[in-house]
Design a protein around this motif. Sequence first.
Motif, PDB file in Angstrom:
ATOM      1  N   MET A 135       0.832  -1.200   0.000  1.00 29.58           N
ATOM      2  CA  MET A 135       0.000   0.000   0.000  1.00 29.58           C
ATOM      3  C   MET A 135       0.866   1.250   0.000  1.00 29.58           C
ATOM      4  SD  MET A 135      -2.817  -1.098   2.909  1.00 29.58           S
ATOM      5  CE  MET A 135      -3.883   0.324   2.592  1.00 29.58           C
ATOM      6  N   LEU A 136       0.318   2.344  -0.499  1.00 27.25           N
ATOM      7  CA  LEU A 136       0.936   3.647  -0.296  1.00 27.25           C
ATOM      8  C   LEU A 136       0.637   4.082   1.127  1.00 27.25           C
ATOM      9  CD1 LEU A 136       0.011   5.476  -3.627  1.00 27.25           C
ATOM     10  CD2 LEU A 136       2.239   4.541  -2.986  1.00 27.25           C
ATOM     11  N   VAL A 137       1.635   4.621   1.821  1.00 28.54           N
ATOM     12  CA  VAL A 137       1.438   5.028   3.205  1.00 28.54           C
ATOM     13  C   VAL A 137       1.866   6.477   3.372  1.00 28.54           C
ATOM     14  CG1 VAL A 137       1.815   2.669   4.034  1.00 28.54           C
ATOM     15  CG2 VAL A 137       3.732   4.271   3.979  1.00 28.54           C
ATOM     16  N   GLU A 138       1.256   7.148   4.350  1.00 26.43           N
ATOM     17  CA  GLU A 138       1.637   8.532   4.608  1.00 26.43           C
ATOM     18  C   GLU A 138       1.251   8.944   6.022  1.00 26.43           C
ATOM     19  OE1 GLU A 138      -1.800  11.411   2.961  1.00 26.43           O
ATOM     20  OE2 GLU A 138      -0.950  10.107   1.393  1.00 26.43           O
ATOM     21  N   GLU A 139       2.035   9.845   6.579  1.00 26.86           N
ATOM     22  CA  GLU A 139       1.697  10.534   7.812  1.00 26.86           C
ATOM     23  C   GLU A 139       1.324  11.962   7.440  1.00 26.86           C
ATOM     24  OE1 GLU A 139       4.137   9.589  11.549  1.00 26.86           O
ATOM     25  OE2 GLU A 139       5.554   9.236   9.910  1.00 26.86           O
ATOM     26  N   GLY A 140       0.195  12.430   7.905  1.00 20.90           N
ATOM     27  CA  GLY A 140      -0.224  13.777   7.544  1.00 20.90           C
ATOM     28  C   GLY A 140      -1.483  14.168   8.284  1.00 20.90           C
TER      29      GLY A 140
END
Length: 354
Positions: A277-282
Amino acid sequence: MTQTAPKAAPDIAPDIDWATLGFSYIRTDLRYLSHWKDGAWDAGTLTEDNVLHIAEGSTAIHYGQQCFEGLKAYRCKDGTVNVFRPDQNAARMRRSCRRVLMPEISDEQFIDAVTQVVRANERFIPPYGTGGSLYLRPFVIGVGDNIGVRTAPEFIFGVFCVPVGPYFKGGLTPQNFLVSGYDRAAPHGTGAAKVGGNYAASLMPGQQAKDTVIDGHHFADALYLDPETHTKIEEVGAANFFAVTRDGRFVTPKSPSILESITKYSLLWLAEHRLNMLVEEGDVFIDALDGYTEAGACGTAAVITPIGGIQNGDTFHVFHSETEAGPVTRRLYDELVGIQYGDVTAPDGWIVKV
């Protein structure tokens, strides 16, 4: 040909009903204590005494100069014992100690203390297949004769353990959460440190959430927004928040007032490298929940708790379901728990064998 003898069946503590084990204090055999005085930590020792004897002027009592950690040991199918990512807990404890002016604990002493406590209390590790684990609670407190607002003259580093079952009853069952009007931490305060004051501040809003019923919906805990703008999700009770977007991204909030959860960063890695999966913190805005198909709370105690719905003012938003975990949440849970119990291959460095 030489054959390796199988590990002997572990000695199991009597009079514990592993099937109904909850998350509460049970006294175990031994705990670890080390004292800091004259600029250094001593070698530490194991003791049967579960009562701390400290000066009445200790800064831990009056000024909240303390921090703690939480991690777990797991019984594997072959009888061996796994401790999950203790180096990450050691690193986070050092950051907490720095924030409240306490002497740091080295990786070596931290992991040695944890290992000693696990070995000394192995009979309290729940059997494989029960879903239980041995919860370890390291802590550092300021002690010694004092009255002024200053750092303590002495400190205690301790580690004790308790056998535990699920933090929320029902296992991987969705829970509902109520957006709180209270702040968990100040914008530039101690939110990123694992100090007791953050948790003391959460007791009243958490109880209020549990006591609230809206249109038949009950709530497991409070959900906190960012203290600066009250527009973004930060934490869920004493756990970190994650969500899955409609286009399949795994996202978690990013903020200087969020405690950096070891479980959360483990899930970020697993989502990216095991689930592709694409992951991000935001930013996760509270008024944009329609963009997420699944959500959950994660932490050492709770592991993963699916979020069924969030009550924000007069609006109740349901994610995947109020009764079943979503498919991504389920896959991440199975992968993480499988690693912890030794049923799934762990990334390098994630497991310490005891």
